[in-house]
Scaffold this motif. Structure first.
Motif, short mmCIF file in Angstrom:
data_model
loop_
_atom_site.label_atom_id
_atom_site.label_comp_id
_atom_site.label_asym_id
_atom_site.label_seq_id
_atom_site.Cartn_x
_atom_site.Cartn_y
_atom_site.Cartn_z
N GLU A 83 55.55 38.57 24.48
CA GLU A 83 54.25 37.92 24.58
C GLU A 83 53.34 38.70 25.51
OE1 GLU A 83 53.26 35.12 22.95
OE2 GLU A 83 55.17 35.10 21.90
N GLU A 84 52.04 38.63 25.23
CA GLU A 84 51.06 39.25 26.12
C GLU A 84 50.80 38.31 27.30
OE1 GLU A 84 47.44 37.67 23.30
OE2 GLU A 84 48.10 39.71 23.11
N LEU A 85 50.38 38.89 28.40
CA LEU A 85 50.04 38.13 29.59
C LEU A 85 48.57 37.73 29.49
CD1 LEU A 85 50.82 37.17 32.46
CD2 LEU A 85 50.12 39.42 33.28
N ARG A 86 48.28 36.44 29.63
CA ARG A 86 46.92 35.92 29.51
C ARG A 86 46.54 35.22 30.81
NH1 ARG A 86 44.86 35.63 24.42
NH2 ARG A 86 43.69 33.75 24.88
N ILE A 87 45.53 35.76 31.51
CA ILE A 87 45.11 35.22 32.79
C ILE A 87 43.66 34.75 32.68
CG2 ILE A 87 44.80 35.72 35.25
CD1 ILE A 87 46.79 38.07 34.80
N PRO A 88 43.42 33.44 32.76
CA PRO A 88 42.03 32.96 32.71
C PRO A 88 41.24 33.43 33.92
CG PRO A 88 43.61 31.15 32.41
CD PRO A 88 44.39 32.36 32.85
N PHE A 89 39.94 33.67 33.72
CA PHE A 89 39.06 34.02 34.82
C PHE A 89 37.65 33.52 34.51
CE2 PHE A 89 38.56 37.64 31.99
CZ PHE A 89 37.22 37.98 32.10
N SER A 90 36.83 33.48 35.51
CA SER A 90 35.46 33.01 35.39
C SER A 90 34.50 34.19 35.46
CB SER A 90 35.15 32.02 36.53
OG SER A 90 33.79 31.76 36.59
N LEU A 91 33.39 34.07 34.78
CA LEU A 91 32.36 35.10 34.87
C LEU A 91 31.61 35.02 36.19
CD1 LEU A 91 30.85 35.11 31.27
CD2 LEU A 91 32.30 36.85 32.32
N THR A 92 31.72 33.89 36.89
CA THR A 92 30.96 33.71 38.12
C THR A 92 31.78 33.86 39.40
OG1 THR A 92 31.30 31.32 38.01
CG2 THR A 92 29.29 32.21 37.02
N ALA A 93 33.09 33.61 39.33
CA ALA A 93 33.92 33.64 40.53
C ALA A 93 34.86 34.83 40.49
CB ALA A 93 34.73 32.36 40.65
N PRO A 94 35.16 35.43 41.65
CA PRO A 94 36.12 36.52 41.70
C PRO A 94 37.49 36.08 41.19
CG PRO A 94 34.97 36.34 43.78
CD PRO A 94 34.58 35.14 42.96
N LEU A 95 38.23 37.01 40.63
CA LEU A 95 39.57 36.75 40.10
C LEU A 95 40.54 36.41 41.19
CD1 LEU A 95 41.33 36.82 37.51
CD2 LEU A 95 41.88 39.15 38.09
N PHE A 132 31.11 30.83 29.56
CA PHE A 132 32.06 30.38 28.54
C PHE A 132 33.45 30.79 29.01
CE2 PHE A 132 29.75 34.20 27.15
CZ PHE A 132 30.75 35.15 27.26
N PRO A 133 34.52 30.25 28.40
CA PRO A 133 35.88 30.58 28.84
C PRO A 133 36.21 32.06 28.62
CG PRO A 133 35.88 28.63 27.42
CD PRO A 133 34.50 29.23 27.36
N CYS A 134 36.89 32.64 29.62
CA CYS A 134 37.30 34.04 29.54
C CYS A 134 38.77 34.15 29.93
CB CYS A 134 36.48 34.90 30.50
SG CYS A 134 34.73 34.92 30.13
N VAL A 135 39.43 35.15 29.35
CA VAL A 135 40.83 35.41 29.67
C VAL A 135 41.08 36.92 29.66
CG1 VAL A 135 41.61 35.12 27.28
CG2 VAL A 135 43.20 34.75 29.13
N LEU A 136 41.81 37.38 30.69
CA LEU A 136 42.24 38.77 30.75
C LEU A 136 43.56 38.87 29.99
CD1 LEU A 136 42.09 41.67 31.92
CD2 LEU A 136 43.30 40.80 33.93
#
Length: 101
Positions: free
Chosen positions: A89-101, A67-71
């Motif tokens: 504003e907060e910093l929002r960085i999308p990432f995947s549960l399967t691929a390295p950041l 599912f979608p994830c964000v740091l």
């Protein structure tokens, strides 16, 4: 929300987003957004689960459907140095549960 409930909700495509919140002290908390609201990922003692990194989260959720994830990190530099106008504003960085950041 515990890990079993998260797994069930993810299998039913109910998870809209997981926010991995970076907190002072070098740990992270996971906040899960569903249509019904936001829930913190809890450990077996029903306390907020402290995560060490994105890799720790990936290891924990390796059998859970993606599912979608964000740091999410607060921009402390803007707070320390001041800002002319507007909210910080907060910093929002999308990432995947399967691929390295």
């Amino acid at each position: 929300m515990n890990l079993q409930t998260l797994t069930e909700r993810a299998a039913n495509s109910e998870v809209r987003e997981l926010e991995l919140l970076s907190l002072e002290g070098g740990f992270y908390l996971a906040r899960i957004r569903l249509d019904q609201g936001q829930f913190t990922l809890l450990d077996d003692a029903a306390k907020p689960m402290h995560l060490r990194s994105i890799t720790h989260l990936r290891d924990l959720l390796q059998t859970v459907p993606a599912f979608p994830c964000v740091l999410v990190q607060q921009c402390v530099h803007d707070e320390m140095c001041g800002r002319d106008s507007g909210p910080v504003e907060e910093l929002r960085i999308p990432f995947s549960l399967t691929a390295p950041l």
